[in-house]
Design a protein around this motif. Structure first.
Motif, PDB file in Angstrom:
ATOM      1  N   LEU A 125       0.873  -1.181   0.000  1.00 53.51           N
ATOM      2  CA  LEU A 125       0.000   0.000   0.000  1.00 53.51           C
ATOM      3  C   LEU A 125       0.907   1.227   0.000  1.00 53.51           C
ATOM      4  CD1 LEU A 125      -2.865  -0.359   2.662  1.00 53.51           C
ATOM      5  CD2 LEU A 125      -3.102  -0.204   0.176  1.00 53.51           C
ATOM      6  N   VAL A 126       0.571   2.229  -0.805  1.00 50.97           N
ATOM      7  CA  VAL A 126       1.328   3.492  -0.807  1.00 50.97           C
ATOM      8  C   VAL A 126       0.332   4.604  -0.495  1.00 50.97           C
ATOM      9  CG1 VAL A 126       2.903   4.979  -2.107  1.00 50.97           C
ATOM     10  CG2 VAL A 126       2.908   2.519  -2.533  1.00 50.97           C
ATOM     11  N   PRO A 127       0.003   4.780   0.795  1.00 50.83           N
ATOM     12  CA  PRO A 127      -1.025   5.769   1.126  1.00 50.83           C
ATOM     13  C   PRO A 127      -0.495   7.195   1.128  1.00 50.83           C
ATOM     14  CG  PRO A 127      -0.264   4.676   3.111  1.00 50.83           C
ATOM     15  CD  PRO A 127       0.489   4.051   1.965  1.00 50.83           C
ATOM     16  N   LEU A 128      -1.391   8.123   0.865  1.00 43.22           N
ATOM     17  CA  LEU A 128      -1.098   9.532   1.124  1.00 43.22           C
ATOM     18  C   LEU A 128      -1.330   9.771   2.602  1.00 43.22           C
ATOM     19  CD1 LEU A 128      -2.882  11.135  -1.958  1.00 43.22           C
ATOM     20  CD2 LEU A 128      -0.520  10.297  -1.750  1.00 43.22           C
ATOM     21  N   LEU A 129      -0.820  10.889   3.117  1.00 47.45           N
ATOM     22  CA  LEU A 129      -0.936  11.139   4.557  1.00 47.45           C
ATOM     23  C   LEU A 129      -2.377  11.354   5.009  1.00 47.45           C
ATOM     24  CD1 LEU A 129      -1.387  14.450   4.909  1.00 47.45           C
ATOM     25  CD2 LEU A 129       1.001  14.460   4.260  1.00 47.45           C
ATOM     26  N   SER A 130      -3.257  11.614   4.044  1.00 51.98           N
ATOM     27  CA  SER A 130      -4.665  11.849   4.373  1.00 51.98           C
ATOM     28  C   SER A 130      -5.433  10.529   4.525  1.00 51.98           C
ATOM     29  CB  SER A 130      -5.309  12.696   3.275  1.00 51.98           C
ATOM     30  OG  SER A 130      -4.948  12.187   2.002  1.00 51.98           O
ATOM     31  N   ARG A 131      -4.786   9.409   4.271  1.00 56.63           N
ATOM     32  CA  ARG A 131      -5.471   8.115   4.295  1.00 56.63           C
ATOM     33  C   ARG A 131      -5.072   7.351   5.559  1.00 56.63           C
ATOM     34  NH1 ARG A 131      -7.003   3.039   3.644  1.00 56.63           N
ATOM     35  NH2 ARG A 131      -7.060   2.109   1.557  1.00 56.63           N
ATOM     36  N   TRP A 132      -6.061   7.064   6.421  1.00 56.08           N
ATOM     37  CA  TRP A 132      -5.779   6.264   7.619  1.00 56.08           C
ATOM     38  C   TRP A 132      -5.601   4.806   7.217  1.00 56.08           C
ATOM     39  CZ3 TRP A 132      -3.937   6.036  12.237  1.00 56.08           C
ATOM     40  CH2 TRP A 132      -4.231   4.952  13.072  1.00 56.08           C
ATOM     41  N   VAL A 133      -4.539   4.186   7.701  1.00 55.56           N
ATOM     42  CA  VAL A 133      -4.308   2.760   7.460  1.00 55.56           C
ATOM     43  C   VAL A 133      -4.222   2.087   8.824  1.00 55.56           C
ATOM     44  CG1 VAL A 133      -2.781   1.023   6.447  1.00 55.56           C
ATOM     45  CG2 VAL A 133      -3.030   3.257   5.340  1.00 55.56           C
ATOM     46  N   GLY A 134      -5.199   1.216   9.101  1.00 51.14           N
ATOM     47  CA  GLY A 134      -5.259   0.605  10.431  1.00 51.14           C
ATOM     48  C   GLY A 134      -5.739  -0.832  10.375  1.00 51.14           C
ATOM     49  N   GLY A 135      -6.399  -1.232  11.466  1.00 52.28           N
ATOM     50  CA  GLY A 135      -6.797  -2.627  11.649  1.00 52.28           C
ATOM     51  C   GLY A 135      -7.583  -3.201  10.485  1.00 52.28           C
ATOM     52  N   THR A 136      -8.483  -2.430   9.896  1.00 52.60           N
ATOM     53  CA  THR A 136      -9.329  -2.949   8.809  1.00 52.60           C
ATOM     54  C   THR A 136      -8.470  -3.391   7.634  1.00 52.60           C
ATOM     55  OG1 THR A 136     -10.890  -1.265   9.498  1.00 52.60           O
ATOM     56  CG2 THR A 136     -11.373  -2.384   7.417  1.00 52.60           C
ATOM     57  N   GLU A 137      -7.518  -2.526   7.247  1.00 51.00           N
ATOM     58  CA  GLU A 137      -6.657  -2.872   6.112  1.00 51.00           C
ATOM     59  C   GLU A 137      -5.836  -4.121   6.430  1.00 51.00           C
ATOM     60  OE1 GLU A 137      -7.101   0.140   7.216  1.00 51.00           O
ATOM     61  OE2 GLU A 137      -7.925   1.155   5.455  1.00 51.00           O
ATOM     62  N   PHE A 138      -5.271  -4.152   7.654  1.00 51.18           N
ATOM     63  CA  PHE A 138      -4.405  -5.283   7.987  1.00 51.18           C
ATOM     64  C   PHE A 138      -5.203  -6.590   8.016  1.00 51.18           C
ATOM     65  CE2 PHE A 138      -2.056  -1.707  10.142  1.00 51.18           C
ATOM     66  CZ  PHE A 138      -1.152  -1.561   9.101  1.00 51.18           C
ATOM     67  N   LYS A 139      -6.484  -6.481   8.439  1.00 49.56           N
ATOM     68  CA  LYS A 139      -7.329  -7.678   8.495  1.00 49.56           C
ATOM     69  C   LYS A 139      -7.764  -8.114   7.087  1.00 49.56           C
ATOM     70  CE  LYS A 139     -11.595  -8.308  10.203  1.00 49.56           C
ATOM     71  NZ  LYS A 139     -12.678  -7.706  10.873  1.00 49.56           N
ATOM     72  N   ASN A 140      -8.135  -7.116   6.262  1.00 52.92           N
ATOM     73  CA  ASN A 140      -8.689  -7.443   4.945  1.00 52.92           C
ATOM     74  C   ASN A 140      -7.635  -7.723   3.881  1.00 52.92           C
ATOM     75  OD1 ASN A 140     -11.163  -7.118   6.042  1.00 52.92           O
ATOM     76  ND2 ASN A 140     -11.487  -5.048   5.250  1.00 52.92           N
TER      77      ASN A 140
END
Ligand code: NAP
Ligand code: GLV
Length: 273
Positions: free
Chosen positions: A3-18
């Motif tokens: 994943l290459v997120p911009l700083l405006s994109r939260w990356v958390g538990g949902t992404e890691f789970k899915n």
């Protein structure tokens, strides 16, 4: 997978789970408070950022805010554009003369130090608050390390350069604002949530603070309506690193991190080891 997120994109538990095949989150920013690093580490997902390449651009932009607030540049532009300017007046838009004043750097990492180095030709004394001493920076600039209380009490300009962490969130609040010199200037090119924006708006409305120059906000892209309405503010849309060269370098680092990790090599700029 990466994943290459911009700083405006939260990356958390949902992404890691899915995304069970996710190997790396290559944040396209040096700040990584938009990534749940603890959850990433638990899932053995590598997190990287883009340190260094945006230091000079962000320090330049910080100085744009220091000069614009100190010398009331936006008020001057607004006056000219309004058609209300009636000519030179000895007391018009009087600002803060920088020479001999004190710049307080809250955080003296890469960007904080680059901002400090730029202060020398302006004749500013430099104070800084940091968890660890910076002897090379002190030698180069004559800066003095002080605690946060002294920094706030003695600085004519306070510029924030710590990352957003549980310890730094809300460090500028009603209580700390009251400890600043009357008429001082507050600059923030780090992260919006370092500041309690209601308290800042109150300090500006009361004239307790001289001015504020902000590039970042708690709830971007929303800006607190009281800050929008407050006097003596210079408000920018999070453009600290916004030069073409810097943005290309940020993208290149993010890509290099992805390529390294997906080919089984160590990341170039991991945020934890
Ligand atoms: P850095 O080199 O890691 O500097 C941050 C400094 O803050 C470090 O020296 C750090 O540790 C210090 N620090 C951390 N917590 C502290 C605390 N509780 N009290 C005092 N000092 C503390 O990072 P950088 O490259 O300068 O970037 C700083 C921040 O700028 C980023 O995190 C990001 O949020 C922001 N930024 C914004 C823009 C923009 O577009 N506006 C662009 C780039 C970066 P030590 O004190 O131990 O040295
Ligand atoms: C920008 O805000 C960054 O952290 O790179």
């Amino acid at each position: 997978m990466a994943l290459v997120p911009l700083l405006s994109r939260w990356v958390g538990g949902t992404e890691f789970k899915n995304l069970p095949n996710l190997r790396i989150v290559a944040n396209c920013a040096v700040g990584y408070n938009n990534v749940d690093v603890v959850a990433a580490e638990m899932r053995k997902v590598i997190v990287t950022n883009t340190p260094g390449v945006l230091t000079e651009a962000t320090a330049d932009l910080t100085w744009a805010l220091i000069l614009a607030t100190a010398r009331r540049v936006i008020e001057g532009v607004d006056l000219v554009r309004s058609g209300q300017w009636t000519g030179w007046h000895p007391e018009q838009l009087l600002g803060l003369e920088l020479r001999g004043r004190t710049l307080g750097l809250f955080g003296a990492g890469r960007i904080g130090q680059a901002v400090g180095r730029r202060a020398l030709p302006f004749g500013l004394r430099i104070l800084y608050a940091a968890r660890t001493a910076k002897p090379d920076f002190e030698r180069e600039t004559g800066a003095t390390r002080v605690d946060a209380t002294r920094l706030l009490a003695e600085s004519d300009i306070v510029s924030l350069h710590v990352p957003s962490t549980p310890e730094t969130k809300g460090i500028i609040n009603g209580e700390t604002l009251a400890r600043m010199k009357p008429g001082a200037i507050l600059i923030n090119t780090s992260r919006g949530d370092l500041i309690r924006e209601e308290a800042l708006a109150t300090a500006l409305e009361l004239g307790q603070l001289g001015a504020a120059g902000l590039d970042v906000y708690t709830d971007e892209p929303a800006i607190h309506p009281r800050l929008l309405a407050a006097p003596r503010t210079v408000l920018l849309p999070h453009i600290g690193s916004a030069t073409e060269q810097t943005r290309r370098k940020m993208a290149a680092i993010a890509l290099a991190n992805v390529q390294a990790v997906l080919s089984g090599k160590p990341p170039l700029t991991p945020v934890y080891s």
